[in-house]
Motif scaffolding. Structure first.
Motif, PDB file in Angstrom:
ATOM      1  N   LYS A  94      -3.716  33.618  17.115  1.00 43.78           N
ATOM      2  CA  LYS A  94      -2.977  33.707  18.374  1.00 43.78           C
ATOM      3  C   LYS A  94      -3.911  34.183  19.490  1.00 43.78           C
ATOM      4  O   LYS A  94      -3.900  33.644  20.600  1.00 43.78           O
ATOM      5  CB  LYS A  94      -1.816  34.704  18.235  1.00 43.78           C
ATOM      6  N   GLU A  95      -4.723  35.194  19.160  1.00 42.30           N
ATOM      7  CA  GLU A  95      -5.652  35.718  20.174  1.00 42.30           C
ATOM      8  C   GLU A  95      -6.597  34.630  20.655  1.00 42.30           C
ATOM      9  O   GLU A  95      -6.950  34.564  21.829  1.00 42.30           O
ATOM     10  CB  GLU A  95      -6.443  36.898  19.596  1.00 42.30           C
ATOM     11  N   SER A  96      -7.002  33.749  19.729  1.00 45.59           N
ATOM     12  CA  SER A  96      -7.904  32.656  20.121  1.00 45.59           C
ATOM     13  C   SER A  96      -7.266  31.780  21.176  1.00 45.59           C
ATOM     14  O   SER A  96      -7.943  31.308  22.090  1.00 45.59           O
ATOM     15  CB  SER A  96      -8.234  31.777  18.918  1.00 45.59           C
ATOM     16  N   VAL A 118       0.526  26.941  18.565  1.00 49.99           N
ATOM     17  CA  VAL A 118      -0.177  27.598  17.469  1.00 49.99           C
ATOM     18  C   VAL A 118       0.794  28.119  16.408  1.00 49.99           C
ATOM     19  O   VAL A 118       0.707  27.749  15.245  1.00 49.99           O
ATOM     20  CB  VAL A 118      -1.048  28.761  18.000  1.00 49.99           C
ATOM     21  N   ILE A 119       1.752  28.935  16.843  1.00 50.29           N
ATOM     22  CA  ILE A 119       2.608  29.588  15.857  1.00 50.29           C
ATOM     23  C   ILE A 119       3.505  28.576  15.149  1.00 50.29           C
ATOM     24  O   ILE A 119       3.597  28.570  13.924  1.00 50.29           O
ATOM     25  CB  ILE A 119       3.444  30.687  16.532  1.00 50.29           C
ATOM     26  N   PHE A 120       4.146  27.693  15.913  1.00 55.79           N
ATOM     27  CA  PHE A 120       5.036  26.718  15.278  1.00 55.79           C
ATOM     28  C   PHE A 120       4.290  25.782  14.332  1.00 55.79           C
ATOM     29  O   PHE A 120       4.697  25.635  13.180  1.00 55.79           O
ATOM     30  CB  PHE A 120       5.828  25.927  16.321  1.00 55.79           C
ATOM     31  N   PRO A 121       3.222  25.151  14.781  1.00 56.68           N
ATOM     32  CA  PRO A 121       2.504  24.289  13.830  1.00 56.68           C
ATOM     33  C   PRO A 121       2.002  25.066  12.619  1.00 56.68           C
ATOM     34  O   PRO A 121       2.058  24.573  11.497  1.00 56.68           O
ATOM     35  CB  PRO A 121       1.315  23.761  14.640  1.00 56.68           C
ATOM     36  N   TYR A 122       1.547  26.289  12.849  1.00 56.19           N
ATOM     37  CA  TYR A 122       0.997  27.054  11.733  1.00 56.19           C
ATOM     38  C   TYR A 122       2.072  27.382  10.711  1.00 56.19           C
ATOM     39  O   TYR A 122       1.836  27.345   9.514  1.00 56.19           O
ATOM     40  CB  TYR A 122       0.347  28.344  12.239  1.00 56.19           C
ATOM     41  N   SER A 123       3.277  27.710  11.197  1.00 58.06           N
ATOM     42  CA  SER A 123       4.317  28.145  10.257  1.00 58.06           C
ATOM     43  C   SER A 123       5.336  27.044   9.986  1.00 58.06           C
ATOM     44  O   SER A 123       6.398  27.309   9.441  1.00 58.06           O
ATOM     45  CB  SER A 123       5.005  29.395  10.807  1.00 58.06           C
ATOM     46  N   PHE A 129       4.370  31.139  25.827  1.00 56.19           N
ATOM     47  CA  PHE A 129       5.111  29.941  25.431  1.00 56.19           C
ATOM     48  C   PHE A 129       4.194  28.922  24.760  1.00 56.19           C
ATOM     49  O   PHE A 129       4.533  28.325  23.734  1.00 56.19           O
ATOM     50  CB  PHE A 129       5.786  29.340  26.668  1.00 56.19           C
ATOM     51  N   GLU A 130       3.002  28.730  25.346  1.00 56.26           N
ATOM     52  CA  GLU A 130       2.065  27.758  24.764  1.00 56.26           C
ATOM     53  C   GLU A 130       1.573  28.205  23.395  1.00 56.26           C
ATOM     54  O   GLU A 130       1.394  27.388  22.490  1.00 56.26           O
ATOM     55  CB  GLU A 130       0.880  27.546  25.722  1.00 56.26           C
ATOM     56  N   VAL A 131       1.360  29.498  23.242  1.00 56.08           N
ATOM     57  CA  VAL A 131       0.917  29.995  21.940  1.00 56.08           C
ATOM     58  C   VAL A 131       1.998  29.758  20.887  1.00 56.08           C
ATOM     59  O   VAL A 131       1.713  29.301  19.781  1.00 56.08           O
ATOM     60  CB  VAL A 131       0.551  31.493  22.033  1.00 56.08           C
ATOM     61  N   ILE A 132       3.245  30.031  21.268  1.00 51.77           N
ATOM     62  CA  ILE A 132       4.345  29.805  20.317  1.00 51.77           C
ATOM     63  C   ILE A 132       4.429  28.327  19.945  1.00 51.77           C
ATOM     64  O   ILE A 132       4.495  27.953  18.780  1.00 51.77           O
ATOM     65  CB  ILE A 132       5.677  30.293  20.922  1.00 51.77           C
ATOM     66  N   LYS A 133       4.370  27.492  20.962  1.00 56.10           N
ATOM     67  CA  LYS A 133       4.575  26.046  20.759  1.00 56.10           C
ATOM     68  C   LYS A 133       3.387  25.392  20.048  1.00 56.10           C
ATOM     69  O   LYS A 133       3.586  24.589  19.141  1.00 56.10           O
ATOM     70  CB  LYS A 133       4.784  25.405  22.144  1.00 56.10           C
ATOM     71  N   PRO A 183     -13.853  31.902  11.928  1.00 63.91           N
ATOM     72  CA  PRO A 183     -13.483  30.692  12.661  1.00 63.91           C
ATOM     73  C   PRO A 183     -11.962  30.604  12.771  1.00 63.91           C
ATOM     74  O   PRO A 183     -11.255  30.928  11.825  1.00 63.91           O
ATOM     75  CB  PRO A 183     -14.012  29.558  11.774  1.00 63.91           C
ATOM     76  N   THR A 184     -11.481  30.200  13.938  1.00 63.94           N
ATOM     77  CA  THR A 184     -10.030  30.122  14.139  1.00 63.94           C
ATOM     78  C   THR A 184      -9.618  28.763  14.680  1.00 63.94           C
ATOM     79  O   THR A 184      -9.109  28.654  15.786  1.00 63.94           O
ATOM     80  CB  THR A 184      -9.561  31.187  15.145  1.00 63.94           C
ATOM     81  N   PRO A 185      -9.863  27.693  13.913  1.00 64.69           N
ATOM     82  CA  PRO A 185      -9.408  26.386  14.390  1.00 64.69           C
ATOM     83  C   PRO A 185      -7.892  26.370  14.465  1.00 64.69           C
ATOM     84  O   PRO A 185      -7.236  26.982  13.629  1.00 64.69           O
ATOM     85  CB  PRO A 185      -9.913  25.417  13.312  1.00 64.69           C
ATOM     86  N   PHE A 186      -7.351  25.703  15.488  1.00 66.57           N
ATOM     87  CA  PHE A 186      -5.897  25.563  15.562  1.00 66.57           C
ATOM     88  C   PHE A 186      -5.461  24.479  14.590  1.00 66.57           C
ATOM     89  O   PHE A 186      -6.240  23.562  14.289  1.00 66.57           O
ATOM     90  CB  PHE A 186      -5.469  25.177  16.985  1.00 66.57           C
TER      91      PHE A 186
END
Ligand SMILES: Nc1ncnc2c1ncn2[C@@H]1O[C@H](COP(=O)(O)OP(=O)(O)O)[C@@H](O)[C@H]1O
Ligand SMILES: [Mg+2]
Lengths: 327, 260
Positions: free
Chosen positions: A216-218, A233-238, A227-231, B103-106
């Motif tokens: 998330k920090e990245s 990074v977080i959503f795709p990741y989880s 909002f962009e982080v949620i949409k 490394p923190t690739p999305f």
């Protein structure tokens, strides 16, 4: 020691498989008379416990008889407890001398199950996502812990209590807002939605919380907004966990009995609007199992088999989907 | 000329009584590499994370002093500790990028990873995006390895490639300063060498601050070195002076491996 443990683990795994297979075979065997009698037509036949003249080839065209039979049974099906006696009596009730038989079709409970589940999902999903996002990303820690705990408690409430609450407090509100009956597909679906909501929200929050801080920090470090982080990074990741929570909730909603029994109306009638009362498979089973016999009993097993296959298909699809996504 | 000027800077984490950084004064010079060294827990990461205020994702931190950042457009210094609004934070983080320990690739394609910072900055033009992605990947010595699989998931790259991808992603938004927090600590020696070479390359366009626990790395690549100890900045000088001719006893002890 290791050998023993391995054996134990292996036999436990096999046991699960055997139980599954055993359930399937039992259901199938008990349902066999109904399967032989109605075949796949069972799935699309809306009639339940309906007397029809013994089929001569042209009997199907004889609408007037079937029609009256329908209205006759309809009145009685409102009180579901009469079911058993009804089918026992059927031979005696026969007034005109044409020989009759009772037919069973599963369409009504099938439709009731599918639509109440879909309504529940449509209602619960956006709200659960909102709650999960709030808890995982927006709320201050203290509030998140408090509200999260409350939501987990909500998930522990027995479903019958949701049913009672739904009947006395929720059903009138639904009827006032949307018109129609207090007990209906819509009421059942919405309360079912409320029931699965905490479960879905809690699992979604947990999977969102597995997103590493550093990831998330990245995104923030590139100038992303919350909002962009949620949409992005977080959503795709989880995603996998979130879809998993939806499917588990779907499984719960499909099989839920008590809450729906209070709220769906429990009548074997196809709903024309979502505010009409109808019945679902688990409710049909619970209400009629005690008194059913013969072909009626077998038809209930047929319904149970359909529910089993449906739940199993949902879970298998989910597994398959995840495995493919994971690779 | 410094691109950043840290002046009498102190930092306190929430719920902690003593500051983790005490009265730090340090320049980050333009088109130079500044290394931050010191034993574990001395506050290197804390200082680095103050420089793009990534700390502020978590509430309750206390800043004192100043961190002036040179704005290339206006040519003026601005104290980043005054920033309060979200759009100012976004601008700060576009000016001061960051690379992390791992490394923190999305979870998206290689192309989308590098284009991400550009897209959220509002660049939609396809050809501009692909030009800048290509330039960033070339600038990060990754282009030849990934040009035939830009659409594939970034998760399939090796650790070293992923870290260079993260550098490309940060470089794509054209920052003034890049902050590296032990960027090679999770990598093998060959990948480490590639990253070090890359960082030295980047110095021509970007000013760099790098935290490292590896003193050889600091001496190999940096122009200036700051030695920190228990939240204090003990000594700051040209790298060769720090390593060959330290003024402070504590610096010498650390450099020669007598503690830490
Ligand atoms: N989130 C935090 N809350 C409180 N104290 C912290 C936090 N993060 C780090 N610290 C403390 O701040 C000091 C500096 O940590 P850090 O900057 O991570 O050290 P370094 O990067 O040099 O190893 C340490 O004493 C550490 O325990
Ligand atoms: Mg650190």
């Amino acid at each position: 020691m290791e050998k023993i443990f391995q054996k134990f683990a292996f036999s436990s795994a096999t046991l699960v498989f055997i139980i599954l297979l055993g359930i399937f075979i039992t259901l199938f065997n008990a349902a066999r008379p109904a399967i032989n009698e109605f075949g796949l037509n069972f799935i699309v036949d809306p009639a339940w416990n309906k007397e029809v003249p013994i089929t001569t080839p042209q009997a199907k065209t004889d609408k007037s008889v079937t029609q009256s039979a329908v209205s006759n049974t309809d009145d009685e099906t409102v009180d579901v407890n009469d079911f058993g006696d009804d089918s026992d009596d059927m031979m005696m009730q026969d007034e005109d001398d044409t020989p009759t038989k009772t037919i069973y079709g599963g369409l009504v409970p099938l439709v009731g199950t599918i639509f109440s589940t879909l309504i529940a999902l449509a209602f619960a999903m956006p709200i659960a996502m909102g709650i999960a996002i709030f808890l995982a990303e927006i709320a201050p820690k203290k509030i998140a812990t408090f509200v999260g705990g409350a939501i987990e408690l909500l998930a522990a409430i027995p479903s019958i209590i949701f049913g009672m609450w739904g009947l006395y407090y929720f059903a009138p509100i639904v009827a006032a807002l949307f018109g129609g009956f207090q007990v209906s597909l819509l009421t059942a679906g919405l309360v079912l939605g409320v029931m699965i909501l905490p479960f879905m929200a809690a699992i979604t929050r947990d999977s969102m919380n597995t997103t590493p801080d550093i990831l998330k920090e990245s995104a923030y470090a590139l100038g992303a907004t919350k909002f962009e982080v949620i949409k992005d990074v977080i959503f795709p990741y989880s995603k996998v966990g979130i879809i998993g929570s939806i499917i588990l909730s779907l499984g719960r909603a499909l099989g839920e009995t008590m809450a729906v029994a209070f709220l769906i109306g429990s009548i074997f009638e196809l709903p024309h609007k979502i505010t009409d009362p109808t019945i679902s498979i688990p409710v049909a089973l619970a209400n009629n199992f005690g008194e059913a016999s013969g072909l009626g009993m077998s038809s209930l097993f047929y319904l149970a088999l359909i529910l089993f296959v449906m739940s199993f298909a949902v879970i298998s699809f989910a597994k398959f989907y995840f495995l493919r996504k994971a690779n | 000329m410094p691109v950043m000027n840290i002046k009498k800077f102190s930092f306190t984490y929430p719920g902690v009584s003593d500051p983790s950084l005490k009265n730090i004064t340090l320049p980050i010079k333009k088109n130079k590499i500044t290394a931050l060294i010191g034993p574990s827990g001395c506050g290197k990461s804390t200082l680095l994370r103050s420089m793009n205020r990534i700390h502020d994702l978590y509430p309750g931190n206390k800043y004192e002093g100043k961190i002036d950042l040179l704005d290339f457009e206006s040519g003026k210094y601005k104290n980043i500790l005054d920033i309060k609004k979200e759009n100012e934070f976004i601008k700060l983080r576009q000016q001061v990028g960051m690379i992390f320990q791992k490394p923190t690739p999305f979870p998206m394609s290689i192309f989308d990873n590098v284009a991400y910072g550009l897209k959220i900055d509002g660049i939609k033009n396809k050809s501009e995006l692909s030009d800048r992605v290509e330039a960033a990947l070339k600038g990060s010595a990754l282009w030849s390895e990934v040009s035939d699989r830009l659409g594939k998931s970034a998760m399939g790259l090796s650790g070293g490639q992923q870290q260079r991808l993260c550098i490309a992603r940060a470089v794509a938004v054209k920052p003034e300063v890049l902050l590296f927090d032990e960027p090679t600590s999770a990598l093998d020696p060959i990948s480490t060498a590639a990253i070090e070479e890359l960082i030295v390359e980047l110095r021509n366009d970007i000013s760099i601050a790098i935290v490292t626990h590896n003193m050889q790395q600091a001496s190999r690549i940096s122009d200036y070195t700051a030695f920190m100890y228990l939240g204090d900045l003990v000594e700051y000088d040209k790298t060769e002076n720090i390593f060959l001719n330290p003024k402070e006893k504590r610096t010498e002890d650390y450099i020669t491996g007598r503690f830490g």
